[in-house]
Design an enzyme around this catalytic site. Structure first.
Site: not given
Length: 907
Positions: A329, A355, A366, A379, A428, A483
């Site tokens: 994007a 990429d 987008r 991409k 990220n 847990c």
């Protein structure tokens, strides 16, 4: 414009409209029944304005767009006002004045009446209520408190009134708190100039600039209470010079802002801009004074940009060597902006984009350089081709490499050293940190940005002027203990996390393990024997189940498997849990075991009459069949015939066991219980696996299924949503629809085109400064914006921390460089000349020199590159021209001094 046009319109946006016409249209929209939302936007050079009028009464149904905040109750007092305390699992996000409702409260059941109650004295883990609970029953346990979103009614003034009495301006930059009133005046003066002269001021024309300044002064004198003290002729001069130009970064930024306002007008979601917003990026101008001739048009597509910045900066843009990391994007928007700005479009310029991802259907909302027919393609390649269509002069190279330590042969020293600027378009933190370290090492500017729904941020990382990206970062997201996820969930996120994990285990990991075993039995079993732990035992048990007792050969087998899986997950395991920990159980300290945040569960009773039960079996059996290569009959997708098949399945009666251990330690990282008999069990499992393998047909393999969230026909999200919602039903947790399940389980980061456009526009305004050079830290801007509120916060970047020693100083940006491959003695002498005694030198984990070791003195006249190769056994590949050593130093008084990295060039 005909009235019939407005009958079907909810909102109108005007971009090139004089003030008189704007007032005329706005009056019509304001008085229309129902009112038509009116937005007027202008971009003039490095200045922009927006005006919004959504009518006399506009209702905002969701002011901020955030999920309602919740808390798990620990106690409620019988007081006036009542004190509500919540568990310290998570900080409360409530604010004074918020309305909340209560549910599931035991004891003080009067609180469960659904009536909104107002909060006061909000604290991190408690708050008071404007409520007298003195005569209520005594609180016992449990309960959830949930924020209630309240609509807000806004009364907009029409432009005719607002232009004279603008009220409070939405401020974007707190270093320019006096700027909005001045720009309010400047845009009125520009409108007057155009109406009198029939044209915009000419770039570089002092005469036109003085005319605009005069008009501004005249309007200011008649402004009454809105009069500004200083009309700032210098700023108005720049305003006049650039008034003809619409710059791409400004258009991108204001396009994002206005686009979001249109969505607000049509949906009532998010708080509208109320009512004027003015912005400028005057700091983007070149720092040096330019000759008027530098602004003259060159009859090129960049003439508007040249009229603001001059032809010298345009040349720098065209000859820039840029690296854009990511083409999603943000990357697509950056490429579009850069192509339109002419960046890397000159003979010396180059733009590299990389990429490693491919285009998915969900990207298309987008990532506007992609089309339907590009799905599945790389991409970076598609984005680069689309950008080249925007500007055929763009010198662009598309790569499909991830930028990390493994690709330093691709992005080598020469690559980094030749760059002008790096632009991050990543999703990220780890990748951002790696690129940040590379930019820090090679002293390259890094333009960083990110989006999250309606929020966006930008950070400028400029060599020697600002701190680097990694110098400060958000704390990691809090992870729920294992847990909690596996036995004691208390919200839908826990259920979905468990569901995603189970999905991967059932249809991806276990079939992959089966194939790994069948492909190379000896190596596989030897590895399991060598590990000899509980995890290996559990893996072998799952593989054996697929090859033996749970092996499916017909679709009816798959239905039986799915039905039994339902019984195991949502009945038997819960029965075992409440057998081990009954409702009245206590902890070792005597406290109730099932106290908040734990929720006491209830087993489900399967019924083919329950559509959700049947749909779970349908999704599970279809995916199970896919892993075994079994064709799915059409009748399996019809509830009636599927129910008949499910009714044929025999379900054995479950008996809880005394010896089952259920993990309750929140610090435990595995749920497998280790046993001294693991090795014995593993050997027995391997023996049984061998028997099954010999019975399997030659070349037999399963088909692992990789999770794909965007295909609504593949039953992946149906199974995950089914797993999560049945589990939620066990624990009386509100269930979610498939779309919400996809959002959470698919780990989708909310992304919208508006905030992406704004972020990239803001970054490109900073790019002008970086490529021009000469700007100081106070000229740069870091930004946080939330288009939902709307909120803008722009500030100077933080400078790097400075370390001083004698008459020297350095920051994290510095790297000390020695050339011509010095000897160890020459390196020590070089440091001594700086007042530093080096007592230890290392490369990687190997010690090259330590003053405590007498034999190291024999290395004094050895070249450093030889020591690194022979002592450290380091491989120096052809693309590497230098290596780094870590030097521990002390000053003349014996104090340790933290010096920059030392780089030694050997070729």
């Amino acid at each position: 414009m005909p009235d019939a046009f407005f009958l079907v319109v909810q909102a109108v946006v005007f971009t090139d409209l004089n003030l008189d016409k704007a007032i005329e249209f706005n009056d019509y929209c304001h008085n229309h029944k129902p009112p038509i939302s009116f937005i007027k936007a202008e971009v003039r050079g490095l200045f922009g304005s927006v005006f919004c009028d959504f009518g006399p009464e506009f209702t905002v149904f969701d002011v901020d767009g955030e999920e309602p905040h919740t808390g798990i109750i620990a106690s409620i007092s019988n007081d006036n006002p009542a004190l509500v305390s919540c568990i310290d699992d998570e900080r409360l996000e409530f604010q004074d004045g918020d309305l909340v409702v209560f549910s599931e409260v035991k004891g003080m059941t009067e609180m469960n009446d659904g009536k909104p109650r107002k909060i006061k004295n909000a604290r991190p883990y408690s708050f008071n209520l404007e409520e007298d609970t003195t005569n209520f029953a005594t609180y016992e346990k449990g309960g959830i408190v949930t924020q209630v979103k309240q609509p807000k009614v806004l009364n907009f003034k029409p432009l005719r009134e607002a232009i004279k009495d603008p009220g409070e301006f939405l401020l974007s930059d707190f270093s320019k708190f006096d700027r909005p009133p001045l720009l309010h005046l400047a845009f009125q003066a520009l409108d007057k100039f155009v109406s009198e002269m029939g044209r915009f001021p000419a770039a570089g024309s002092e005469e036109d600039a003085q005319k605009l300044i005069y008009l501004a002064g005249h309007i200011n004198e008649s402004s009454g209470d809105a009069r500004v003290e200083d009309i700032n002729p210098k700023l108005l001069r720049h305003f006049a010079f650039g008034a003809r130009a619409v710059l791409n970064p400004m258009a991108a930024m204001f396009g994002g802002l206005v686009g979001q306002e249109v969505v607000k007008a049509c949906s009532g979601k998010f708080h509208p801009l109320f009512q004027f917003f003015y912005f400028d990026s005057l700091e983007s101008l070149p720092t040096e004074n330019l000759d008027p001739s530098d602004f003259k048009p060159l009859n090129s597509r960049y003439d508007a940009q040249i009229s603001v910045f001059g032809s010298k900066l345009q040349k720098k843009l065209e000859d820039a060597n840029l690296f854009v990391v990511g083409s999603g994007a943000l990357g697509c928007e950056f490429l579009k902006n850069l192509a339109l700005m002419g960046v890397s479009c000159g003979e010396q310029g180059k733009l590299t984009i990389t990429d490693d991802d491919v285009i998915e259907k969900s990207n298309l909302s987008r990532q506007f350089l992609f089309r339907d027919w590009n799905i599945g393609q790389a991409k970076s390649t598609v984005a680069a081709s689309a950008a080249a269509l925007i500007n055929p002069h763009l010198k662009i190279e598309a790569l499909q490499n991830r930028v990390n330590a493994e690709t330093e042969n691709v992005f080598d020293d020469t690559f980094w050293e030749n760059l002008s600027v790096v632009v991050n378009a990543l999703d990220n933190v780890n990748a951002r940190l790696y690129v940040d370290q590379r930019c820090l090492y090679f002293q390259k500017p890094l333009l960083e940005s990110g989006t999250l729904g309606a929020k966006c941020n930008t950070q400028m990382v400029i060599p020697h002027l600002t701190e680097n990206y990694g110098a400060s970062r958000d704390p990691p997201e809090k992870q729920a203990p294992m847990c909690t996820v596996h036995s004691f969930p208390h919200n839908i996120d826990h259920c979905l996390t468990w569901a995603r994990s189970e999905f991967e285990g059932l249809v991806e990991k276990t079939p992959a393990e089966v194939n790994a075993y069948l492909s190379n039995p000896a190596d596989y079993t030897n590895a399991m024997i060598k590990a000899g732990d509980a995890q290996s035992r559990d893996t072998l048990e799952r593989v054996l189940e697929c090859l033996e007792k749970e092996k499916c050969e017909t679709f009816q087998d798959c239905i039986a498997w799915a039905r039994l899986r339902f019984e195991d997950y949502f009945a038997d395991r819960v029965k075992q849990l409440i057998f081990t920990f009954p409702e009245e159980a206590s902890t070792s300290t005597g406290a109730p075991f099932w106290s908040a945040p734990k929720r006491f569960p209830h087993p489900l009773q399967f019924s083919t009459a329950d559509p959700s039960h049947l749909h779970f079996v349908m999704a599970a059996s279809i995916l199970r069949a896919e892993t075994f290569g079994i064709s799915v009959p059409e009748w399996a997708k019809h509830p009636k015939t599927l129910a008949e098949a499910v009714e044929k399945v025999t379900v054995p009666e479950f008996q809880p066991r005394e010896d089952v251990k259920i993990e309750t330690d929140e610090k435990a990282i595995t749920l497998s219980t280790a046993s001294v008999d693991d090795a014995v069990v593993i050997n027995e499992l391997i023996r049984k696996l061998e028997q099954c393998r010999h019975k399997a047909p030659p070349g037999y393999r399963m088909t692992p299924i990789q999770f794909e969230k965007d295909d609504d026909t593949n039953y992946h999200m149906d199974l995950i949503a089914g797993l999560a919602n049945m589990r939620a039903r066990n624990y009386s947790i509100p269930e979610v629809d498939k779309l919400k399940a996809k959002f959470i389980a698919g780990r989708i980061i909310p992304a919208i085109a508006t905030s992406t456009a704004m972020a990239t526009g803001l970054v490109c305004l900073e790019l002008y400064k970086v490529l021009n050079g000469g700007h100081q830290v106070e000229d740069y801007r870091n930004t946080f914006a939330n288009l939902a509120l709307p909120l803008f916060s722009m500030a100077e970047p933080v400078p790097p921390k400075v370390i001083k020693h004698q008459d020297m100083s350095w920051t994290v940006w510095d790297r000390w460089i020695l050339k011509d491959n010095p000897t160890l003695r020459e390196l020590l002498r070089w440091l001594k000349d700086k007042g530093l005694d080096a007592y230890s030198i290392s490369h990687g984990s190997c010690l090259l020199y330590n003053s405590m070791f007498p034999r190291h003195k024999d290395r004094m006249d050895r070249n450093m590159v030889d020591l690194v190769r022979e002592v450290a056994k380091a491989e120096l590949p052809p693309y590497r021209h230098h290596f780094d050593v870590v030097v521990a130093c002390e000053d003349d008084e014996g104090n340790d001094v933290d010096i920059p990295p030392v780089s030694i060039y050997f070729s």
